[in-house]
Design a protein around this motif. Structure first.
Motif, PDB file in Angstrom:
ATOM      1  N   CYS A  20      27.857  33.912  26.977  1.00  0.00           N
ATOM      2  CA  CYS A  20      28.990  33.802  27.896  1.00  0.00           C
ATOM      3  C   CYS A  20      29.921  32.736  27.332  1.00  0.00           C
ATOM      4  N   ILE A  21      30.805  33.127  26.413  1.00  0.00           N
ATOM      5  CA  ILE A  21      31.742  32.173  25.826  1.00  0.00           C
ATOM      6  C   ILE A  21      32.650  31.636  26.936  1.00  0.00           C
ATOM      7  N   ALA A  22      32.662  30.328  27.101  1.00  0.00           N
ATOM      8  CA  ALA A  22      33.409  29.734  28.213  1.00  0.00           C
ATOM      9  C   ALA A  22      34.906  29.982  28.078  1.00  0.00           C
ATOM     10  N   ASP A  23      35.509  30.385  29.161  1.00  0.00           N
ATOM     11  CA  ASP A  23      36.966  30.470  29.245  1.00  0.00           C
ATOM     12  C   ASP A  23      37.448  29.148  29.825  1.00  0.00           C
ATOM     13  N   LEU A  24      37.668  28.176  28.962  1.00  0.00           N
ATOM     14  CA  LEU A  24      38.005  26.831  29.410  1.00  0.00           C
ATOM     15  C   LEU A  24      39.323  26.786  30.165  1.00  0.00           C
ATOM     16  N   ALA A  25      40.228  27.684  29.818  1.00  0.00           N
ATOM     17  CA  ALA A  25      41.535  27.701  30.478  1.00  0.00           C
ATOM     18  C   ALA A  25      41.416  28.071  31.949  1.00  0.00           C
ATOM     19  N   ALA A  26      40.363  28.781  32.299  1.00  0.00           N
ATOM     20  CA  ALA A  26      40.184  29.206  33.690  1.00  0.00           C
ATOM     21  C   ALA A  26      39.641  28.089  34.564  1.00  0.00           C
ATOM     22  N   GLY A  27      39.149  27.010  33.930  1.00  0.00           N
ATOM     23  CA  GLY A  27      38.616  25.893  34.701  1.00  0.00           C
ATOM     24  C   GLY A  27      37.168  26.121  35.091  1.00  0.00           C
ATOM     25  N   PRO A  28      36.436  25.029  35.383  1.00  0.00           N
ATOM     26  CA  PRO A  28      35.017  25.143  35.729  1.00  0.00           C
ATOM     27  C   PRO A  28      34.816  25.757  37.106  1.00  0.00           C
ATOM     28  N   VAL A  29      33.670  26.430  37.256  1.00  0.00           N
ATOM     29  CA  VAL A  29      33.239  26.930  38.558  1.00  0.00           C
ATOM     30  C   VAL A  29      32.018  26.119  38.966  1.00  0.00           C
ATOM     31  N   SER A  30      31.258  26.574  39.943  1.00  0.00           N
ATOM     32  CA  SER A  30      30.186  25.751  40.484  1.00  0.00           C
ATOM     33  C   SER A  30      29.070  25.476  39.484  1.00  0.00           C
ATOM     34  N   ASN A  31      28.892  26.337  38.496  1.00  0.00           N
ATOM     35  CA  ASN A  31      27.769  26.139  37.581  1.00  0.00           C
ATOM     36  C   ASN A  31      28.141  26.570  36.169  1.00  0.00           C
ATOM     37  N   GLY A  32      29.203  25.973  35.643  1.00  0.00           N
ATOM     38  CA  GLY A  32      29.652  26.328  34.309  1.00  0.00           C
ATOM     39  C   GLY A  32      31.093  26.807  34.317  1.00  0.00           C
ATOM     40  N   PHE A  33      31.420  27.636  33.346  1.00  0.00           N
ATOM     41  CA  PHE A  33      32.762  28.192  33.226  1.00  0.00           C
ATOM     42  C   PHE A  33      32.698  29.708  33.280  1.00  0.00           C
ATOM     43  N   PRO A  34      33.782  30.367  33.714  1.00  0.00           N
ATOM     44  CA  PRO A  34      33.826  31.825  33.639  1.00  0.00           C
ATOM     45  C   PRO A  34      33.707  32.286  32.190  1.00  0.00           C
ATOM     46  N   CYS A  35      33.246  33.511  31.995  1.00  0.00           N
ATOM     47  CA  CYS A  35      33.051  34.058  30.653  1.00  0.00           C
ATOM     48  C   CYS A  35      34.311  34.745  30.147  1.00  0.00           C
ATOM     49  N   LYS A  36      34.573  34.582  28.873  1.00  0.00           N
ATOM     50  CA  LYS A  36      35.539  35.448  28.208  1.00  0.00           C
ATOM     51  C   LYS A  36      34.926  36.843  28.096  1.00  0.00           C
TER      52      LYS A  36
END
Length: 224
Positions: free
Chosen positions: A32-48
């Protein structure tokens, strides 16, 4: 070669380490490559989108070269490879950091509240260790220090959340590769947390048996 060997060792350690004690939840997908631009969620970052992943997402070169410890007053510096630096770590439950410490330099006492850590010395030697809780389950090891000089090729483990530190007692640059079992282990440096956070001076004076002038000097240093 030394860094490559350390990273291979780290990967092996963490494969076993994760089974025994996982700080982060197990992933529900291969990556799950982090989509850093989307900002963090409760347990990590959304996936690209997985289809957008490339080989370069899974490679990281930010730890290959020593940092310059002379740029900081403590003479010791940490280079992070947490999820924000290496988005491929998202949901994988581990991260890396590199320490480079000049002779006489330190990494101030600190904690990682979300992870256990293994230190593997790449070059030189470090006096390192941790202190147990004041009020743990076993009173016979309350506030107990476990510390030694760890040399090139040797390793040391810091249990999750406990106060630990590094000091280069040698005559050459000391470097280590550290593995933590969380993609975002957190770092709280005790000196800056206490004297750079705005805690009332009277509280600090009475806690550390210091006078107002001493506390003011430290607060001015860390609050700059």
């Amino acid at each position: 070669m030394m860094l490559l060997a350390a990273m291979i060792l780290a990967a092996g350690l963490m494969s076993a380490f994760h089974i025994v004690y996982a700080a982060d939840p197990d992933p529900l997908q291969e990556f799950c490559i982090a989509d850093l631009a989307a900002g963090p969620v409760s347990n990590g970052f959304p996936c690209k989108l997985p289809a957008l992943a490339t080989t370069e997402d899974f490679a990281y070169s930010g730890l290959a070269k020593p940092a310059d410890p002379s740029r900081v007053s403590t003479g010791g510096v940490g280079t992070l490879a947490f999820v924000k630096e290496w988005p491929a770590l998202n949901t994988q439950g581990l991260s890396l950091l590199r320490l480079d410490i000049n002779p006489g330099g330190i990494i101030s006492p600190h904690t990682h509240n979300l992870a256990t850590e293994i230190l593997y010395v790449l070059e030189g030697e470090m006096y390192t260790g941790f202190v147990t809780n004041n009020f743990g389950n076993d009173p016979t090891i309350s506030n107990k220090l476990y510390a030694k000089v760890v040399k090139k090729g040797e390793a040391f483990i810091f249990p999750r959340g406990l106060l630990h530190f590094q000091l280069n007692k040698g005559k050459v640059l000391a470097s280590s590769l550290n593995v933590l079992n969380s993609q975002n282990p957190g770092i709280q440096l005790m000196p800056s947390a206490l004297f750079g956070s705005g805690i009332d001076r009277e509280m600090l004076e009475k806690s550390f048996f210091m006078n107002a002038t001493q506390v003011a000097a430290l607060k001015n240093f860390f609050e700059e």
